[in-house]
Design a protein around this motif. Structure first.
Motif, PDB file in Angstrom:
ATOM      1  N   LEU A   1     124.913  52.249 -17.574  1.00 36.73           N
ATOM      2  CA  LEU A   1     126.142  52.025 -18.349  1.00 36.73           C
ATOM      3  C   LEU A   1     125.836  51.752 -19.820  1.00 36.73           C
ATOM      4  CD1 LEU A   1     128.281  49.870 -15.886  1.00 36.73           C
ATOM      5  CD2 LEU A   1     128.638  52.250 -16.548  1.00 36.73           C
ATOM      6  N   PHE A   2     124.786  50.960 -20.067  1.00 37.53           N
ATOM      7  CA  PHE A   2     124.390  50.693 -21.442  1.00 37.53           C
ATOM      8  C   PHE A   2     124.004  51.988 -22.156  1.00 37.53           C
ATOM      9  CE2 PHE A   2     121.208  49.725 -24.676  1.00 37.53           C
ATOM     10  CZ  PHE A   2     121.853  48.725 -25.407  1.00 37.53           C
ATOM     11  N   GLY A   3     123.232  52.836 -21.478  1.00 36.58           N
ATOM     12  CA  GLY A   3     122.825  54.096 -22.095  1.00 36.58           C
ATOM     13  C   GLY A   3     123.993  55.031 -22.342  1.00 36.58           C
ATOM     14  N   ILE A   4     124.937  55.092 -21.388  1.00 36.37           N
ATOM     15  CA  ILE A   4     126.098  55.967 -21.569  1.00 36.37           C
ATOM     16  C   ILE A   4     126.953  55.503 -22.743  1.00 36.37           C
ATOM     17  CG2 ILE A   4     128.248  56.722 -20.491  1.00 36.37           C
ATOM     18  CD1 ILE A   4     126.765  56.676 -17.806  1.00 36.37           C
TER      19      ILE A   4
ATOM     20  N   ILE B   1     127.866  57.594 -26.103  1.00 32.96           N
ATOM     21  CA  ILE B   1     129.258  57.912 -26.443  1.00 32.96           C
ATOM     22  C   ILE B   1     129.662  57.292 -27.776  1.00 32.96           C
ATOM     23  CG2 ILE B   1     131.657  57.603 -25.722  1.00 32.96           C
ATOM     24  CD1 ILE B   1     130.708  57.765 -22.844  1.00 32.96           C
ATOM     25  N   SER B   2     129.304  56.019 -27.948  1.00 30.30           N
ATOM     26  CA  SER B   2     129.688  55.302 -29.172  1.00 30.30           C
ATOM     27  C   SER B   2     128.490  54.501 -29.670  1.00 30.30           C
ATOM     28  CB  SER B   2     130.876  54.373 -28.887  1.00 30.30           C
ATOM     29  OG  SER B   2     131.219  53.657 -30.038  1.00 30.30           O
ATOM     30  N   PRO B   3     127.645  55.111 -30.518  1.00 29.83           N
ATOM     31  CA  PRO B   3     126.432  54.408 -30.972  1.00 29.83           C
ATOM     32  C   PRO B   3     126.721  53.090 -31.674  1.00 29.83           C
ATOM     33  CG  PRO B   3     126.324  56.747 -31.499  1.00 29.83           C
ATOM     34  CD  PRO B   3     127.722  56.479 -31.034  1.00 29.83           C
ATOM     35  N   GLY B   4     127.862  52.968 -32.289  1.00 29.91           N
ATOM     36  CA  GLY B   4     128.166  51.738 -33.003  1.00 29.91           C
ATOM     37  C   GLY B   4     128.867  50.691 -32.172  1.00 29.91           C
ATOM     38  N   TYR B   5     128.977  50.911 -30.847  1.00 29.76           N
ATOM     39  CA  TYR B   5     129.729  49.986 -29.988  1.00 29.76           C
ATOM     40  C   TYR B   5     129.078  48.605 -29.973  1.00 29.76           C
ATOM     41  CZ  TYR B   5     132.203  48.246 -25.879  1.00 29.76           C
ATOM     42  OH  TYR B   5     132.963  47.487 -25.028  1.00 29.76           O
ATOM     43  N   TYR B   6     127.740  48.586 -29.869  1.00 33.20           N
ATOM     44  CA  TYR B   6     127.032  47.310 -29.853  1.00 33.20           C
ATOM     45  C   TYR B   6     126.520  46.916 -31.235  1.00 33.20           C
ATOM     46  CZ  TYR B   6     126.963  47.869 -24.778  1.00 33.20           C
ATOM     47  OH  TYR B   6     127.329  48.031 -23.468  1.00 33.20           O
ATOM     48  N   GLY B   7     126.655  47.797 -32.212  1.00 35.79           N
ATOM     49  CA  GLY B   7     126.072  47.521 -33.517  1.00 35.79           C
ATOM     50  C   GLY B   7     126.690  46.326 -34.222  1.00 35.79           C
ATOM     51  N   GLN B   8     127.956  46.064 -33.955  1.00 37.15           N
ATOM     52  CA  GLN B   8     128.630  44.980 -34.652  1.00 37.15           C
ATOM     53  C   GLN B   8     128.256  43.600 -34.119  1.00 37.15           C
ATOM     54  OE1 GLN B   8     132.775  45.877 -34.351  1.00 37.15           O
ATOM     55  NE2 GLN B   8     132.637  47.781 -35.547  1.00 37.15           N
ATOM     56  N   VAL B   9     127.781  43.537 -32.897  1.00 35.86           N
ATOM     57  CA  VAL B   9     127.506  42.226 -32.287  1.00 35.86           C
ATOM     58  C   VAL B   9     126.018  41.955 -32.105  1.00 35.86           C
ATOM     59  CG1 VAL B   9     129.727  42.165 -31.107  1.00 35.86           C
ATOM     60  CG2 VAL B   9     127.746  43.186 -29.970  1.00 35.86           C
TER      61      VAL B   9
END
Length: 319
Positions: free
Chosen positions: A272-275, A279-287
């Motif tokens: 799930l983390f890889g998917i 899909i959205s490389p910046g999904y975790y970038g903000q946190v």
């Protein structure tokens, strides 16, 4: 010629050498296995020639000519021996060295980091060969376990027909496929050239590393000291081994659901983390830069590993 132009050439040579070593490693193993039973089952050879053939096979299995370990590292030597690989100690060490050098050169050319390149080279030179040897050994043990009751039946029929013990064991080597055929052929050859039955069977157990062989060695040892009908003892032992094999298969079937559940639950978070990352490389970038995120992720990974260990212990059944 500029240095940058040499990089693709060196990378190509390193990869080519690595693939070539792995290919030769596999093909030589298969060819030598096919030749092992054929050489040892031949009865029309001279005594000295048969002894030289036995010594050559021992060296190919990472043993000395006398049957002792060729390496001072007993654990590594046992792994090589029980895997059935027939390239010898020098072939294994050469493969490890070449994989280390190839991985180091390719990583250094691509990354430019010496320490990282050393780590990658060490992993390719030691971790990958050890993993391959362990996989081959486990597969060989399972195959030997399946063949052992039938091999004992062939041995019992030879003894009941009036054959001597070396001839009965040689019949197992000639009639059964690998790996049990080759191992019993080596045992028959050792009996022919001076070893007693108990020592030859102990050497067989050492070469294979299969737990059920300890029962055979124990039965042979008791029969040698107390006397008795060896054919009858082995026939009863064959029945016991078949029942143990059925029980292992039943336990494996009953624990299949737990094992596959453990694998799925272990892979699911990483997948799930890889998917989400794709899909959205910046999904975790903000946190990711938040101070609390890394400790929380570390704790989650630790708890997941603890859960994997507990599930592994729950589904691991010893029979």
């Amino acid at each position: 010629m500029r240095v940058e132009a040499l990089i693709p050439i060196l990378v190509f040579i390193s990869v080519l050498l690595t693939v070539n070593v792995v290919y030769l490693f596999i093909t030589s193993q298969r060819s030598n296995r096919r030749q092992m039973s054929r050489r040892l089952s031949t009865t029309q050879v001279e005594d000295q020639g048969g002894r030289d053939s036995l010594m050559q096979i021992r060296r190919g299995r990472s043993l000395t000519a006398d049957g002792n370990y060729a390496l001072p590292f007993v654990s590594l030597n046992q792994l090589i021996l029980q895997s059935g690989v027939t390239v010898g100690v020098h072939g294994i060490l050469f493969t490890m060295a070449l994989l280390f050098v190839g991985g180091f050169i390719v990583s250094l050319l691509l990354q430019g980091n010496v320490m990282l390149s050393l780590a990658i080279g060490a992993f390719l030179g030691t971790g990958m060969p050890l993993f391959m040897l362990k996989t081959i050994r486990d597969k060989r043990r399972r195959r030997f376990e399946e063949q052992l009751p039938e091999g004992i039946d062939v041995l019992v029929r030879g003894l009941k027909a009036g054959h001597a013990i070396p001839a009965a064991i040689a019949s197992v080597g000639s009639q059964m496929p690998e790996p049990i055929g080759g191992e019993f052929s080596i045992t028959a050859s050792e009996l022919t050239y001076g070893l007693d039955f108990e020592t030859a069977m102990s050497n067989l157990r050492t070469r294979v590393g299969q737990a059920d062989l300890s029962l055979i060695v124990l039965a042979v040892s008791i029969q040698a000291r107390m006397g008795g009908n060896l054919a009858e003892i082995l026939a009863n032992l064959s029945k016991v081994l078949r029942e143990r094999f059925k029980l292992r298969r039943k336990a494996k079937a009953l624990s299949a659901e737990g094992r596959y559940s453990a694998v799925l639950l272990s892979i699911l978070p990483v997948a799930l983390f890889g998917i989400l990352w794709l899909i959205s490389p910046g999904y975790y970038g903000q946190v990711l830069e938040e101070p609390i995120v890394k400790p929380v992720l570390t704790g989650a990974v630790v708890w997941m590993l603890i859960g994997d260990f507990m599930m592994y212990r729950m589904v691991k059944l010893s029979v």
